[in-house]
Design a protein around this motif. Structure first.
Motif, PDB file in Angstrom:
ATOM      1  N   GLU A   1      -7.965  45.121 -36.598  1.00 52.21           N
ATOM      2  CA  GLU A   1      -7.402  44.105 -35.710  1.00 52.21           C
ATOM      3  C   GLU A   1      -8.352  42.902 -35.670  1.00 52.21           C
ATOM      4  N   SER A   2      -7.937  41.850 -34.976  1.00 47.15           N
ATOM      5  CA  SER A   2      -8.743  40.627 -34.947  1.00 47.15           C
ATOM      6  C   SER A   2      -9.008  40.197 -33.508  1.00 47.15           C
ATOM      7  N   HIS A   3     -10.287  40.171 -33.149  1.00 48.06           N
ATOM      8  CA  HIS A   3     -10.673  39.649 -31.836  1.00 48.06           C
ATOM      9  C   HIS A   3     -10.462  38.147 -31.795  1.00 48.06           C
ATOM     10  N   SER A   4     -10.765  37.471 -32.889  1.00 50.53           N
ATOM     11  CA  SER A   4     -10.639  36.009 -32.899  1.00 50.53           C
ATOM     12  C   SER A   4      -9.189  35.573 -32.776  1.00 50.53           C
ATOM     13  N   ALA A   5      -8.246  36.343 -33.306  1.00 50.62           N
ATOM     14  CA  ALA A   5      -6.828  35.990 -33.150  1.00 50.62           C
ATOM     15  C   ALA A   5      -6.423  36.096 -31.687  1.00 50.62           C
ATOM     16  N   GLY A   6      -6.908  37.125 -31.010  1.00 48.94           N
ATOM     17  CA  GLY A   6      -6.616  37.263 -29.579  1.00 48.94           C
ATOM     18  C   GLY A   6      -7.262  36.173 -28.762  1.00 48.94           C
ATOM     19  N   ALA A   7      -8.499  35.816 -29.119  1.00 43.10           N
ATOM     20  CA  ALA A   7      -9.187  34.738 -28.406  1.00 43.10           C
ATOM     21  C   ALA A   7      -8.493  33.407 -28.653  1.00 43.10           C
ATOM     22  N   THR A   8      -8.051  33.192 -29.882  1.00 43.64           N
ATOM     23  CA  THR A   8      -7.332  31.956 -30.204  1.00 43.64           C
ATOM     24  C   THR A   8      -6.041  31.870 -29.410  1.00 43.64           C
ATOM     25  N   ALA A   9      -5.313  32.971 -29.322  1.00 44.69           N
ATOM     26  CA  ALA A   9      -4.067  32.989 -28.546  1.00 44.69           C
ATOM     27  C   ALA A   9      -4.339  32.658 -27.084  1.00 44.69           C
ATOM     28  N   ALA A  10      -5.442  33.184 -26.544  1.00 45.27           N
ATOM     29  CA  ALA A  10      -5.782  32.903 -25.147  1.00 45.27           C
ATOM     30  C   ALA A  10      -6.022  31.411 -24.941  1.00 45.27           C
ATOM     31  N   VAL A  11      -6.761  30.805 -25.836  1.00 47.56           N
ATOM     32  CA  VAL A  11      -7.057  29.375 -25.711  1.00 47.56           C
ATOM     33  C   VAL A  11      -5.798  28.540 -25.932  1.00 47.56           C
ATOM     34  N   VAL A  12      -5.023  28.890 -26.951  1.00 46.73           N
ATOM     35  CA  VAL A  12      -3.821  28.114 -27.272  1.00 46.73           C
ATOM     36  C   VAL A  12      -2.796  28.175 -26.136  1.00 46.73           C
ATOM     37  N   CYS A  13      -2.706  29.302 -25.459  1.00 51.11           N
ATOM     38  CA  CYS A  13      -1.726  29.437 -24.378  1.00 51.11           C
ATOM     39  C   CYS A  13      -2.202  28.847 -23.053  1.00 51.11           C
ATOM     40  N   LEU A  14      -3.490  28.922 -22.767  1.00 49.89           N
ATOM     41  CA  LEU A  14      -3.980  28.511 -21.445  1.00 49.89           C
ATOM     42  C   LEU A  14      -4.610  27.112 -21.409  1.00 49.89           C
ATOM     43  N   ALA A  15      -5.230  26.684 -22.472  1.00 56.22           N
ATOM     44  CA  ALA A  15      -5.900  25.378 -22.461  1.00 56.22           C
ATOM     45  C   ALA A  15      -4.940  24.193 -22.308  1.00 56.22           C
TER      46      ALA A  15
ATOM     47  N   ILE B   1       2.933  33.275 -16.615  1.00 57.33           N
ATOM     48  CA  ILE B   1       3.684  33.362 -17.872  1.00 57.33           C
ATOM     49  C   ILE B   1       2.746  33.074 -19.041  1.00 57.33           C
ATOM     50  N   ALA B   2       1.959  32.012 -18.919  1.00 57.55           N
ATOM     51  CA  ALA B   2       0.998  31.676 -19.969  1.00 57.55           C
ATOM     52  C   ALA B   2      -0.041  32.782 -20.126  1.00 57.55           C
ATOM     53  N   TYR B   3      -0.484  33.350 -19.006  1.00 57.00           N
ATOM     54  CA  TYR B   3      -1.488  34.414 -19.056  1.00 57.00           C
ATOM     55  C   TYR B   3      -0.947  35.634 -19.802  1.00 57.00           C
TER      56      TYR B   3
ATOM     57  N   GLY C   1      -2.604  36.883 -23.217  1.00 60.73           N
ATOM     58  CA  GLY C   1      -3.303  38.151 -23.256  1.00 60.73           C
ATOM     59  C   GLY C   1      -2.689  39.209 -24.144  1.00 60.73           C
ATOM     60  N   PHE C   2      -1.443  39.024 -24.519  1.00 57.17           N
ATOM     61  CA  PHE C   2      -0.760  40.062 -25.279  1.00 57.17           C
ATOM     62  C   PHE C   2      -1.450  40.394 -26.605  1.00 57.17           C
ATOM     63  N   PRO C   3      -1.812  39.408 -27.436  1.00 61.07           N
ATOM     64  CA  PRO C   3      -2.465  39.760 -28.714  1.00 61.07           C
ATOM     65  C   PRO C   3      -3.794  40.504 -28.536  1.00 61.07           C
ATOM     66  N   MET C   4      -4.604  40.073 -27.574  1.00 62.18           N
ATOM     67  CA  MET C   4      -5.883  40.750 -27.362  1.00 62.18           C
ATOM     68  C   MET C   4      -5.660  42.159 -26.812  1.00 62.18           C
ATOM     69  N   GLY C   5      -4.739  42.274 -25.880  1.00 60.16           N
ATOM     70  CA  GLY C   5      -4.444  43.601 -25.333  1.00 60.16           C
ATOM     71  C   GLY C   5      -3.972  44.562 -26.410  1.00 60.16           C
ATOM     72  N   MET C   6      -3.123  44.085 -27.312  1.00 55.66           N
ATOM     73  CA  MET C   6      -2.644  44.935 -28.394  1.00 55.66           C
ATOM     74  C   MET C   6      -3.761  45.259 -29.380  1.00 55.66           C
ATOM     75  N   ALA C   7      -4.628  44.286 -29.641  1.00 56.39           N
ATOM     76  CA  ALA C   7      -5.739  44.533 -30.569  1.00 56.39           C
ATOM     77  C   ALA C   7      -6.663  45.616 -30.029  1.00 56.39           C
ATOM     78  N   VAL C   8      -6.994  45.528 -28.748  1.00 57.14           N
ATOM     79  CA  VAL C   8      -7.868  46.541 -28.136  1.00 57.14           C
ATOM     80  C   VAL C   8      -7.151  47.889 -28.082  1.00 57.14           C
TER      81      VAL C   8
END
Length: 162
Positions: free
Chosen positions: A50-64, A100-102, A106-113
């Motif tokens: 899995e990818s931690h960076s993909a989950g982190a990117t999704a978090a930034v892209v959705c919330l920033a 909704i954004a959260y 968080g979904f990609p990171m939650g699934m990765a973990v």
């Protein structure tokens, strides 16, 4: 409504995004895997394919974007290009939509973990509930501000009778 209130609302939106990103990328994974360091969790996610960076990117892209929009709205109000009340209501609307954004963030990171460590992907910290409470407060503030503004406008438009 004053410009400092608009700035406070924008700061709240920025803090909301920052807390959300930290929760998704650091606090939630560490709560899901107690006893492991953040580096060990990142390594475990990678070892699980899995990818931690993909989950982190999704978090930034959705919330920033919400935080950026809030700062832009506050800047417009400070520059006198928008009523502070209007900017504040829009900013609070952004905060109100935060859960909704959260979720999407968080979904990609939650699934990765969950996939890497073979655990459930549910939240394990109180952060999502706290953010949801902040969002509910933002909704209440939008209603209060809009009703107060409408009442003030009605009073101002009412004819004077003597």
């Amino acid at each position: 409504m004053t410009k400092p209130v608009t700035v406070l609302a924008a700061l709240a939106a920025v803090a909301y995004a920052a807390v959300g990103i930290l929760s998704i990328t650091v606090w939630e994974p560490m709560a899901a895997m107690p006893g492991l360091s953040h580096d060990e969790i990142v390594a475990g996610i990678a070892a699980g394919g899995e990818s931690h960076s993909a989950g982190a990117t999704a978090a930034v892209v959705c919330l920033a974007p919400g935080a950026i929009a809030a700062v832009a709205l506050a800047a417009l109000a400070i520059a006198g290009r928008m009523r502070p009340l209007t900017a504040t209501v829009w900013i609070l609307g952004i905060v109100a939509l935060g859960p909704i954004a959260y979720f999407w963030a968080g979904f990609p990171m939650g699934m990765a973990v969950a996939d890497a460590f073979l655990i459930g992907g549910a939240s394990r910290t109180p952060v999502p509930y706290a953010l949801a409470a902040v969002s509910a407060l933002a909704v209440a503030l939008v209603v209060i501000l809009c009703v107060a503004d409408a009442r003030g406008r009605l009073r101002a438009a009412a004819p004077v009778t003597e």
